[in-house]
Design a protein around this motif. Structure first.
Motif, short mmCIF file in Angstrom:
data_model
loop_
_atom_site.label_atom_id
_atom_site.label_comp_id
_atom_site.label_asym_id
_atom_site.label_seq_id
_atom_site.Cartn_x
_atom_site.Cartn_y
_atom_site.Cartn_z
N ILE A 224 55.31 17.62 68.57
CA ILE A 224 54.32 18.36 67.79
C ILE A 224 52.98 18.39 68.51
O ILE A 224 52.32 19.44 68.62
N ILE A 225 52.56 17.24 69.01
CA ILE A 225 51.29 17.14 69.73
C ILE A 225 51.32 17.99 70.99
O ILE A 225 50.34 18.70 71.32
N SER A 226 52.44 17.95 71.71
CA SER A 226 52.57 18.77 72.92
C SER A 226 52.45 20.25 72.61
O SER A 226 51.73 20.98 73.29
N PHE A 227 53.15 20.69 71.56
CA PHE A 227 53.14 22.11 71.21
C PHE A 227 51.75 22.56 70.76
O PHE A 227 51.26 23.62 71.18
N ALA A 228 51.10 21.74 69.92
CA ALA A 228 49.75 22.10 69.46
C ALA A 228 48.77 22.17 70.62
O ALA A 228 47.93 23.08 70.69
N SER A 229 48.89 21.23 71.55
CA SER A 229 48.00 21.21 72.71
C SER A 229 48.26 22.40 73.63
O SER A 229 47.32 23.00 74.18
N MET A 230 49.53 22.76 73.79
CA MET A 230 49.87 23.89 74.64
C MET A 230 49.38 25.20 74.03
O MET A 230 48.85 26.06 74.74
N LEU A 231 49.53 25.35 72.72
CA LEU A 231 49.02 26.55 72.06
C LEU A 231 47.50 26.63 72.20
O LEU A 231 46.95 27.70 72.52
N SER A 232 46.82 25.52 71.97
CA SER A 232 45.36 25.49 72.09
C SER A 232 44.93 25.80 73.52
O SER A 232 43.97 26.56 73.74
N GLY A 233 45.65 25.23 74.49
CA GLY A 233 45.31 25.48 75.89
C GLY A 233 45.50 26.93 76.28
O GLY A 233 44.69 27.50 77.02
N ILE A 234 46.56 27.55 75.78
CA ILE A 234 46.82 28.97 76.07
C ILE A 234 45.72 29.84 75.48
O ILE A 234 45.22 30.77 76.12
N VAL A 235 45.30 29.54 74.24
CA VAL A 235 44.23 30.31 73.59
C VAL A 235 42.92 30.17 74.36
O VAL A 235 42.23 31.16 74.62
N ILE A 236 42.59 28.94 74.74
CA ILE A 236 41.35 28.71 75.51
C ILE A 236 41.40 29.44 76.85
O ILE A 236 40.43 30.08 77.26
N ALA A 237 42.54 29.35 77.52
CA ALA A 237 42.69 30.02 78.81
C ALA A 237 42.56 31.53 78.66
O ALA A 237 41.98 32.21 79.51
N TYR A 238 43.09 32.07 77.55
CA TYR A 238 43.05 33.52 77.32
C TYR A 238 41.61 33.99 77.08
O TYR A 238 41.18 35.00 77.66
N TYR A 239 40.88 33.28 76.25
CA TYR A 239 39.53 33.71 75.89
C TYR A 239 38.50 33.47 76.99
O TYR A 239 37.55 34.24 77.14
N GLN A 243 42.49 28.57 83.94
CA GLN A 243 43.87 28.24 84.31
C GLN A 243 44.53 27.56 83.12
O GLN A 243 44.02 26.57 82.58
N ALA A 244 45.68 28.10 82.68
CA ALA A 244 46.29 27.63 81.44
C ALA A 244 46.73 26.17 81.52
O ALA A 244 46.53 25.40 80.59
#
Length: 273
Positions: A224-239, A243-244
């Motif tokens: 769960i922590i990995s998935f939440a962190s990966m989603l957050s990282g992708i959003v930050i990288a997008y905006y 680097q994701a």
């Protein structure tokens, strides 16, 4: 970000993040509970040697990286069994050898112009449908292996000597765990890269260990922590056009730091009461 979901590469990245989080949640728990973070780091960095072998001999990168990392995992498994007193030096040597071999073979590969930075730092936004199929297949196999051998893995993680006294071939399962860790690292390197993968192999399990001492629950919360962190990282990288892989690791590091502070604060409050 909602508009970005219409792009296929973003959809692939999110699906890839889901399966990567399952793989890393399980593997990070095994790595942390068995105190093998440095061992996992050695395997992770030796993967680059497999990338170089694949490039030099014209093999698929996944085949070369998997084959070489499994070989290194088996070598390290025997080191854990028979050379514990020099394990840190041997891991460091294998770590350096794998990276150096990869660099040399890539340079010797004639006409090979592919950018290898993606393997070092990851490129989750470039995940393909084939990558997702590989991730999904390994996730299922990993879950089946854990479910079928949960009690053995539990014994290896917390009391290996007692498990061995029960007549269980602990050497075989130790080697199997190392091989699964190696394959999981290769499959997950697409997300955060060889250099940053050690964060996904340690931080999620460290954080989940605060919530529970149960091995199964640790795997669940680490995922769960990995998935939440990966989603957050992708959003930050997008905006912010970052680097994701690095963004994902920064989110993980920040979360673990805050969680550790909160945990220490709560512990001190309980002791005072």
């Amino acid at each position: 970000m909602i508009d970005a979901l219409s792009y296929t590469f973003v959809q692939n990245a999110l699906i890839g993040a889901f399966f990567t989080s399952i793989i890393c949640g399980i593997i990070s728990t095994l790595v942390v509970t068995n105190r093998m973070v440095f061992v996992a780091g050695g395997i992770a960095h030796s993967v680059y040697g497999g990338v170089g072998i694949a490039a030099f001999f014209g093999l698929p990168i996944l085949v070369g990286a998997t084959g070489f990392s499994v070989f290194c995992a088996v070598v390290l498994a025997y080191m854990l069994l028979y050379a514990k007193e020099r394990l840190d030096s041997l891991i460091g040597s294998l770590w350096a050898f794998g990276m150096a071999l990869g660099v040399i073979l890539v340079e010797l590969t004639p006409g090979y112009s592919k950018d290898f930075m993606g393997y070092l730092f990851g490129s989750i936004l470039s995940i393909t449908q084939n990558d997702i199929m590989v991730m999904a297949g390994f996730s299922v196999l990993l879950l089946i292996f854990i479910i079928l051998n949960y009690r053995v893995i539990l014994g290896l993680s917390y009391d290996e000597e007692f498990t061995q006294l029960q007549g269980i071939n602990t050497r075989f399962f130790s080697i199997m765990l190392m091989v699964l860790i190696a394959i999981g690292i290769v499959i997950s390197m697409q997300s955060v890269g060889i250099i940053l993968i050690i964060a996904l192999l340690s931080i999620p399990a460290y954080c989940s260990e605060i919530f529970t001492a149960s091995l199964a629950k640790m795997m669940f919360w680490a995922s769960i922590i990995s998935f939440a962190s990966m989603l957050s990282g992708i959003v930050i990288a997008y905006y912010y056009d970052l680097q994701a892989g690095a963004s994902i690791v920064m989110v993980l590091a920040f979360f673990s730091f805050v969680l550790a502070l909160v945990y220490r604060f709560l512990q001190s409050k309980l002791q005072l009461n």
